[in-house]
Design a protein around this motif. Structure first.
Motif, PDB file in Angstrom:
ATOM      1  N   GLU A 136       6.629  -0.447   4.350  1.00  0.00           N
ATOM      2  CA  GLU A 136       6.257  -1.745   4.927  1.00  0.00           C
ATOM      3  C   GLU A 136       6.783  -1.800   6.363  1.00  0.00           C
ATOM      4  N   GLY A 137       5.907  -2.208   7.284  1.00  0.00           N
ATOM      5  CA  GLY A 137       6.289  -2.216   8.694  1.00  0.00           C
ATOM      6  C   GLY A 137       6.928  -3.508   9.174  1.00  0.00           C
ATOM      7  N   SER A 148      -1.953  -8.061  -4.180  1.00  0.00           N
ATOM      8  CA  SER A 148      -2.884  -7.762  -5.271  1.00  0.00           C
ATOM      9  C   SER A 148      -2.950  -8.958  -6.203  1.00  0.00           C
ATOM     10  N   GLU A 155       2.979   4.332  -1.695  1.00  0.00           N
ATOM     11  CA  GLU A 155       2.193   3.136  -1.385  1.00  0.00           C
ATOM     12  C   GLU A 155       2.351   2.822   0.095  1.00  0.00           C
ATOM     13  N   GLY A 169       1.922  -0.013   2.472  1.00  0.00           N
ATOM     14  CA  GLY A 169       1.692  -1.455   2.475  1.00  0.00           C
ATOM     15  C   GLY A 169       2.330  -2.117   1.273  1.00  0.00           C
ATOM     16  N   PHE A 197       3.377   3.062   9.227  1.00  0.00           N
ATOM     17  CA  PHE A 197       2.835   4.127   8.374  1.00  0.00           C
ATOM     18  C   PHE A 197       2.840   5.477   9.106  1.00  0.00           C
ATOM     19  N   ASP A 225      -2.980   0.605   1.318  1.00  0.00           N
ATOM     20  CA  ASP A 225      -3.311  -0.826   1.281  1.00  0.00           C
ATOM     21  C   ASP A 225      -2.625  -1.564   2.428  1.00  0.00           C
TER      22      ASP A 225
HETATM   23  C1  LIG Z   1      -2.387  -6.119   2.015  1.00  0.00           C
HETATM   24  S1  LIG Z   1      -0.676  -6.016   2.254  1.00  0.00           S
HETATM   25  C2  LIG Z   1      -0.151  -4.973   0.915  1.00  0.00           C
HETATM   26  C3  LIG Z   1      -0.303  -5.602  -0.422  1.00  0.00           C
HETATM   27  C4  LIG Z   1       0.386  -4.873  -1.546  1.00  0.00           C
HETATM   28  N1  LIG Z   1       0.067  -3.458  -1.561  1.00  0.00           N
HETATM   29  C5  LIG Z   1      -0.039  -5.465  -2.870  1.00  0.00           C
HETATM   30  O1  LIG Z   1      -0.998  -4.945  -3.450  1.00  0.00           O
HETATM   31  O2  LIG Z   1       0.550  -6.464  -3.296  1.00  0.00           O
HETATM   32  C6  LIG Z   1      -0.515  -4.902   3.604  1.00  0.00           C
HETATM   33  C7  LIG Z   1       0.908  -4.767   4.146  1.00  0.00           C
HETATM   34  O3  LIG Z   1       0.920  -3.621   5.000  1.00  0.00           O
HETATM   35  C8  LIG Z   1       1.714  -3.873   6.142  1.00  0.00           C
HETATM   36  N2  LIG Z   1       1.160  -3.047   7.235  1.00  0.00           N
HETATM   37  C9  LIG Z   1      -0.074  -3.118   7.771  1.00  0.00           C
HETATM   38  N3  LIG Z   1      -0.258  -2.151   8.688  1.00  0.00           N
HETATM   39  C10 LIG Z   1       0.900  -1.445   8.743  1.00  0.00           C
HETATM   40  C11 LIG Z   1       1.318  -0.288   9.479  1.00  0.00           C
HETATM   41  N4  LIG Z   1       0.500   0.303  10.352  1.00  0.00           N
HETATM   42  N5  LIG Z   1       2.557   0.184   9.262  1.00  0.00           N
HETATM   43  C12 LIG Z   1       3.390  -0.431   8.360  1.00  0.00           C
HETATM   44  N6  LIG Z   1       3.043  -1.523   7.623  1.00  0.00           N
HETATM   45  C13 LIG Z   1       1.811  -2.010   7.817  1.00  0.00           C
HETATM   46  C14 LIG Z   1       1.564  -5.358   6.408  1.00  0.00           C
HETATM   47  O4  LIG Z   1       2.704  -5.865   7.074  1.00  0.00           O
HETATM   48  C15 LIG Z   1       1.362  -5.924   5.003  1.00  0.00           C
HETATM   49  O5  LIG Z   1       2.568  -6.440   4.491  1.00  0.00           O
END
Ligand SMILES: C[S@@+](CC[C@H](N)C(=O)[O-])C[C@H]1O[C@@H](n2cnc3c(N)ncnc32)[C@H](O)[C@@H]1O
Length: 255
Positions: free
Chosen positions: A133-134, A88, A110, A112, A161, A179
């Motif tokens: 977080e994955g 963000s 949250e 992500g 997720f 997100d």
């Molecule tokens: C855009 S970033 C999140 C940014 C954070 N929310 C912020 O606003 O600072 C998305 C994150 O979600 C994780 N991610 C994406 N798809 C995923 C999934 N299916 N399961 C777990 N984590 C996932 C990615 O590894 C990434 O670090």
């Protein structure tokens, strides 16, 4: 890029023409929260959190969960680049803080975490945050940041997720921020799975609703969802409300 430009113009036109907001709930939200220009002391703490990673050259391994990145071609990323491209920005983080504050939310989910920029902002409202977080290396890094900044109300979970959501029973959240995994079908599935973790006043926030055609279609479908009443399109993010006191209506606000 063209998709984003076209929709940015459409959004500007709609938010201009539909400016008279007749819903007192949305009107007050816009005035007292979305456009709130007060400078909260927490903004300074958020700036320090951001500064703490700005020049961090640690390289983290990223797992790709489907939608991929438009910028990076490899799965290795510097923390400073994650801050720049996958987190963000200052304004969005401040708005997330204000939303948590305005709605006095107690429990946030949250999907992500990334390096924890939004998590940190929302936690400064005093809410309990569960953040998923994955990518293990990214989750570990975020966890260390939360410890460094003494965020004892943040629960950081390393999980995909869908695997996290399938195992959740009995907990409800006041705000759910989706997100990550910017794929239209996946976003709809996450929203549906999150419904069982919601209550009538839960606020859903979806990021990057114009990231791709597919995400924009998903956003439109969710605005029509049987459980959704009001939706607010802020262009960068979309807000969805389930509250029954509200008529089904789509709002467009340009901040
Ligand atoms: C855009 S970033 C999140 C940014 C954070 N929310 C912020 O606003 O600072 C998305 C994150 O979600 C994780 N991610 C994406 N798809 C995923 C999934 N299916 N399961 C777990 N984590 C996932 C990615 O590894 C990434 O670090």
């Amino acid at each position: 890029m063209l998709h984003q430009l076209k929709n940015y113009i459409k959004h500007s036109i709609k938010s201009f023409h539909l400016h008279g907001i007749h819903s007192p709930f949305v009107f007050t939200l816009e005035k007292k929260c979305l456009r709130d220009k007060a400078v909260y002391e927490q903004y300074d703490v958020m700036r320090r959190f951001r500064e703490s990673v700005k020049n961090n050259n640690t390289i983290l391994h990223i797992e790709d969960y489907g939608a991929g990145s438009k910028i990076f071609k490899t799965d290795e990323r510097r923390v400073s680049d994650i801050l720049k491209y996958n987190s963000s920005d200052r304004k969005s983080a401040e708005m997330l803080f204000r939303l948590c504050n305005y709605f006095k939310v107690n429990n946030v989910l949250e999907l992500g975490t990334s390096i924890g920029i939004a998590t940190h902002a929302m936690a400064l409202s005093g809410a309990h945050i569960t953040t998923i977080e994955g990518s293990p290396e990214v989750q570990k890094f975020a966890q260390s940041q939360f410890e460094k900044f003494s965020l004892d109300k943040v629960k950081s979970v390393c999980s995909k997720f869908d695997e996290f959501l399938i195992n959740q029973l009995g907990t409800t959240y006041d705000l759910i921020y989706i997100d990550g995994h910017h794929d239209g079908m996946a976003t709809i599935d996450y929203f549906n799975a999150c419904l069982k973790l919601s209550h009538k006043d839960t606020i859903f926030i979806l990021d990057d609703i114009y990231w791709s055609r597919d995400m924009t279609d998903a956003w439109s479908q969710l605005c029509q969802h049987v459980n959704v009443t009001a939706s607010i399109d802020l262009y960068d993010v979309g807000l969805l409300f389930l509250r029954k006191e509200q008529l089904k209506e789509r709002f467009y606000i340009k901040l």
